[in-house]
Write a protein that holds these residues in place. Structure first.
Motif, PDB file in Angstrom:
ATOM      1  N   TRP A  15       7.072  12.977  16.561  1.00 13.69           N
ATOM      2  CA  TRP A  15       6.482  13.629  15.777  1.00 13.69           C
ATOM      3  C   TRP A  15       5.034  13.773  14.705  1.00 13.69           C
ATOM      4  O   TRP A  15       4.760  14.634  14.150  1.00 13.69           O
ATOM      5  N   MET A  16       4.687  12.034  14.833  1.00  7.83           N
ATOM      6  CA  MET A  16       3.445  11.778  14.137  1.00  7.83           C
ATOM      7  C   MET A  16       2.186  12.207  14.407  1.00  7.83           C
ATOM      8  O   MET A  16       2.121  11.634  15.981  1.00  7.83           O
ATOM      9  N   TRP A  76       3.700   8.388  -7.606  1.00 11.11           N
ATOM     10  CA  TRP A  76       4.647   9.257  -8.012  1.00 11.11           C
ATOM     11  C   TRP A  76       5.320   9.477  -7.232  1.00 11.11           C
ATOM     12  O   TRP A  76       7.096   9.532  -8.317  1.00 11.11           O
ATOM     13  N   LEU A  77       5.460   8.987  -6.689  1.00 12.31           N
ATOM     14  CA  LEU A  77       6.883   8.982  -5.507  1.00 12.31           C
ATOM     15  C   LEU A  77       7.959   7.713  -5.876  1.00 12.31           C
ATOM     16  O   LEU A  77       9.185   7.337  -5.650  1.00 12.31           O
ATOM     17  N   MET A  78       7.803   7.013  -7.009  1.00 11.20           N
ATOM     18  CA  MET A  78       8.059   5.879  -7.645  1.00 11.20           C
ATOM     19  C   MET A  78       8.644   5.689  -9.397  1.00 11.20           C
ATOM     20  O   MET A  78       9.045   4.945  -9.940  1.00 11.20           O
ATOM     21  N   ALA A 100      -4.399   0.896   5.236  1.00  7.64           N
ATOM     22  CA  ALA A 100      -4.736   1.500   3.668  1.00  7.64           C
ATOM     23  C   ALA A 100      -3.370   1.930   3.191  1.00  7.64           C
ATOM     24  O   ALA A 100      -2.786   1.821   1.913  1.00  7.64           O
ATOM     25  N   LEU A 101      -2.996   2.699   3.858  1.00 10.68           N
ATOM     26  CA  LEU A 101      -1.293   3.774   3.802  1.00 10.68           C
ATOM     27  C   LEU A 101      -0.630   2.421   3.388  1.00 10.68           C
ATOM     28  O   LEU A 101       0.262   2.483   1.964  1.00 10.68           O
ATOM     29  N   ALA A 102      -0.290   1.254   3.974  1.00  8.77           N
ATOM     30  CA  ALA A 102       1.125   0.604   3.663  1.00  8.77           C
ATOM     31  C   ALA A 102       0.623  -0.105   2.573  1.00  8.77           C
ATOM     32  O   ALA A 102       1.183  -0.606   1.591  1.00  8.77           O
ATOM     33  N   THR A 103      -0.792  -1.096   2.439  1.00  6.55           N
ATOM     34  CA  THR A 103      -1.750  -1.220   1.467  1.00  6.55           C
ATOM     35  C   THR A 103      -1.390  -0.609  -0.314  1.00  6.55           C
ATOM     36  O   THR A 103      -0.644  -0.880  -0.477  1.00  6.55           O
ATOM     37  N   GLY A 104      -1.613   1.115  -0.168  1.00  2.00           N
ATOM     38  CA  GLY A 104      -1.799   1.805  -1.257  1.00  2.00           C
ATOM     39  C   GLY A 104      -0.054   1.167  -1.270  1.00  2.00           C
ATOM     40  O   GLY A 104       0.380   1.491  -3.111  1.00  2.00           O
ATOM     41  N   TYR A 105       0.715   2.107  -0.982  1.00  2.00           N
ATOM     42  CA  TYR A 105       2.267   2.041  -1.082  1.00  2.00           C
ATOM     43  C   TYR A 105       2.582   0.902  -1.610  1.00  2.00           C
ATOM     44  O   TYR A 105       3.395   0.471  -2.453  1.00  2.00           O
ATOM     45  N   PHE A 106       2.202  -0.821  -0.698  1.00 10.63           N
ATOM     46  CA  PHE A 106       2.637  -1.961  -1.508  1.00 10.63           C
ATOM     47  C   PHE A 106       1.872  -2.240  -2.727  1.00 10.63           C
ATOM     48  O   PHE A 106       3.128  -2.848  -3.815  1.00 10.63           O
ATOM     49  N   GLY A 107       0.946  -2.158  -3.005  1.00 14.49           N
ATOM     50  CA  GLY A 107       0.482  -2.305  -4.697  1.00 14.49           C
ATOM     51  C   GLY A 107       1.155  -1.008  -6.016  1.00 14.49           C
ATOM     52  O   GLY A 107       1.164  -1.927  -6.367  1.00 14.49           O
ATOM     53  N   ALA A 108       1.565  -0.309  -5.465  1.00 16.07           N
ATOM     54  CA  ALA A 108       2.569   0.763  -6.005  1.00 16.07           C
ATOM     55  C   ALA A 108       3.754   0.108  -6.537  1.00 16.07           C
ATOM     56  O   ALA A 108       4.351  -0.712  -7.675  1.00 16.07           O
ATOM     57  N   LEU A 143       7.758   4.545   4.565  1.00 15.97           N
ATOM     58  CA  LEU A 143       6.431   5.869   4.686  1.00 15.97           C
ATOM     59  C   LEU A 143       6.540   6.415   5.984  1.00 15.97           C
ATOM     60  O   LEU A 143       6.462   7.528   5.711  1.00 15.97           O
ATOM     61  N   PHE A 144       7.106   6.299   6.887  1.00 18.65           N
ATOM     62  CA  PHE A 144       7.825   7.800   8.135  1.00 18.65           C
ATOM     63  C   PHE A 144       8.661   8.297   7.271  1.00 18.65           C
ATOM     64  O   PHE A 144       8.004   9.584   7.610  1.00 18.65           O
ATOM     65  N   GLU A 145       9.518   8.415   6.537  1.00 20.13           N
ATOM     66  CA  GLU A 145      10.349   9.234   5.722  1.00 20.13           C
ATOM     67  C   GLU A 145       9.313   9.727   4.474  1.00 20.13           C
ATOM     68  O   GLU A 145       9.741  11.748   5.078  1.00 20.13           O
ATOM     69  N   HIS A 146       8.616   9.864   4.395  1.00 15.71           N
ATOM     70  CA  HIS A 146       8.141  10.765   3.413  1.00 15.71           C
ATOM     71  C   HIS A 146       7.204  11.277   3.839  1.00 15.71           C
ATOM     72  O   HIS A 146       6.537  12.476   3.143  1.00 15.71           O
ATOM     73  N   ILE A 147       6.613  10.675   5.214  1.00 15.44           N
ATOM     74  CA  ILE A 147       5.801  11.576   5.799  1.00 15.44           C
ATOM     75  C   ILE A 147       6.202  13.204   6.543  1.00 15.44           C
ATOM     76  O   ILE A 147       6.008  14.288   6.748  1.00 15.44           O
ATOM     77  N   ARG A 148       7.422  12.687   7.105  1.00 20.13           N
ATOM     78  CA  ARG A 148       8.054  13.276   7.641  1.00 20.13           C
ATOM     79  C   ARG A 148       8.384  14.398   7.391  1.00 20.13           C
ATOM     80  O   ARG A 148       8.688  15.727   7.262  1.00 20.13           O
ATOM     81  N   ASN A 149       8.867  14.387   5.900  1.00 20.62           N
ATOM     82  CA  ASN A 149       9.642  14.800   4.576  1.00 20.62           C
ATOM     83  C   ASN A 149       8.156  15.762   4.323  1.00 20.62           C
ATOM     84  O   ASN A 149       8.583  16.646   2.803  1.00 20.62           O
ATOM     85  N   GLY A 150       6.800  15.559   4.316  1.00 23.14           N
ATOM     86  CA  GLY A 150       5.754  15.923   3.355  1.00 23.14           C
ATOM     87  C   GLY A 150       5.720  15.737   2.752  1.00 23.14           C
ATOM     88  O   GLY A 150       4.697  16.087   2.070  1.00 23.14           O
ATOM     89  N   TYR A 151       5.507  14.946   1.962  1.00 28.67           N
ATOM     90  CA  TYR A 151       5.682  13.720   0.246  1.00 28.67           C
ATOM     91  C   TYR A 151       4.308  13.630   0.585  1.00 28.67           C
ATOM     92  O   TYR A 151       3.636  13.133  -0.270  1.00 28.67           O
TER      93      TYR A 151
END
Length: 383
Positions: A150-151, A198-200, A162-170, A334-342
């Motif tokens: 689905w991705m 925001w997600l956190m 990039a996304l993983a690193t940004g998420y990790f920074g938060a 991240l997969f869950e956030h992407i799949r859920n549209g966040y």
């Protein structure tokens, strides 16, 4: 195959190289379908990282299709569509067992302080990267993962670093509900860090940069308050004013060693082959956060001296959390956030550049031309 090749500071070109071969039974050869230029690649491009050798192929963000597998590979087969984390790791050492893939003890013969990355100089192991038509992937049963059906490809590509690193920074910011979070740097990683805050549970997110088009993206993509630090006499004082003279609860350094490079960096990097990085953003983060707050650092810094205001951090009772991101550890969330549209990671991609024109892509990205935020590289074999 065609591959990007480093020929010295600001000098890259596309050359014919041998297609990589299986060197170990647990290797795989991946035909690259998409790669990206990362902001940290600019440190290499500018000659600001030690031991960046002529002939190296850059690129630690890439996805592709499995072309060959070694005799002991169990989890992949030719034809599989895979995403490859930027980290190279063994999966079985003391660090890997604890999910610290970026600190793997077995993949970098040049240092014990840093793990290994694709295409990021011999200080991180000397592995060729994915800005090419093919790349050798060691420990193929550990790093690569099948891309979910689905991705979209471009979303998967952003997850490789990039996304993983940004998420990790938060994550490293240990954000509590309603916290005020300030992010230094509105490049791709900073944008993702602001969005992830925001997600956190953050109650307020502020982003600081000096490029108006990136700040506009921070407002649009990350819904953040934005500040152009060139418009203020002292951005730290402004942060204090706008947080009731307390400071932010969390500060995230998404800049690292300045990719543009100041004069001292160019002298130490290109002439002396030493590059620690200017710690301006990190010092702003230390000064902008409240007493007892948290500073998160996942920007790229070199392995030598940095003039960090450690005494101020100590006297303010700050918590400093930092590391290179263990990419794959972030993927399930991240997969869950992407799949859920966040999250729609591909929303920050601004340029899609054929591999044969990658030199122009580096020039555009490095010089901040054409409102470039994130360039993606498309090999001709995948076009």
């Amino acid at each position: 195959m065609e591959a990007m090749v480093y020929r010295g500071p600001y000098k890259i070109r596309v050359e014919e190289k041998d297609i990589p071969r299986i060197e170990h039974p647990n290797d795989a050869i991946i035909r690259v379908t998409l790669a990206a230029i990362c902001g940290s690649d600019l440190h290499l491009y500018h000659g600001l990282m030690p031991d960046t050798r002529v002939g190296t192929t850059f690129g630690h963000e890439f996805i592709g299709v499995v072309d060959q597998v070694g005799s002991s590979v169990q989890n992949l087969r030719p034809g599989d569509r895979v995403m490859v984390p930027a980290n190279i790791y063994c999966g079985s050492c003391w660090f890997c067992v604890r999910g610290l893939y970026s600190n793997c003890h077995n993949v970098n013969p040049n240092a014990t302080a840093v793990g290994a990355l694709y295409g990021y100089s011999h200080t991180t192991g000397g592995y060729d990267g994915g800005q090419a038509e093919y790349v050798r992937v060691p420990f193929a049963d550990v790093g690569p993962s099948l891309i979910p059906d689905w991705m979209a490809d471009e979303d998967a590509l952003m997850c490789t670093d990039a996304l993983a690193t940004g998420y990790f920074g938060a994550q490293l910011g240990d954000i509590k509900e309603r916290d005020t979070v300030v992010v230094f740097g509105a490049g791709p990683v900073g944008l993702y860090a602001a969005k992830s805050a925001w997600l956190m549970g953050a109650g307020r997110v502020m982003v600081i940069d000096h490029l108006d088009y990136r700040l506009e993206k921070a407002r649009d993509f990350a819904h953040a308050e934005t500040y152009n630090f060139t418009e203020y006499d002292d951005i730290v004082v402004q942060m204090k004013k706008d947080t009731g003279f307390l400071g932010a609860d969390v500060a995230i350094d998404a800049v690292g060693a300045e990719a543009d490079g100041n004069f001292l960096q160019h002298v130490t990097g290109t002439k002396l082959k030493l590059q620690g990085g200017s710690a301006v953003a990190l010092n702003w983060a230390i000064d902008s956060v409240r007493k007892g707050g948290t500073v998160s650092v996942m920007g790229a810094y070199g392995p030598i001296f940095n003039a960090v205001k450690f005494g101020d951090a100590l006297n303010k009772g700050l918590t400093l959390n930092m590391n290179q991101c263990p990419m794959k550890r972030q993927w399930p969330r991240l997969f869950e956030h992407i799949r859920n549209g966040y999250l729609v990671p591909s929303d920050i991609i601004t340029h899609r550049i054929p591999l044969e024109h990658i030199a122009e892509g580096y020039h555009i990205f490095s010089s901040k031309l054409d409102n470039c935020i994130k360039p993606v590289i498309v090999p001709s074999s995948a076009a």
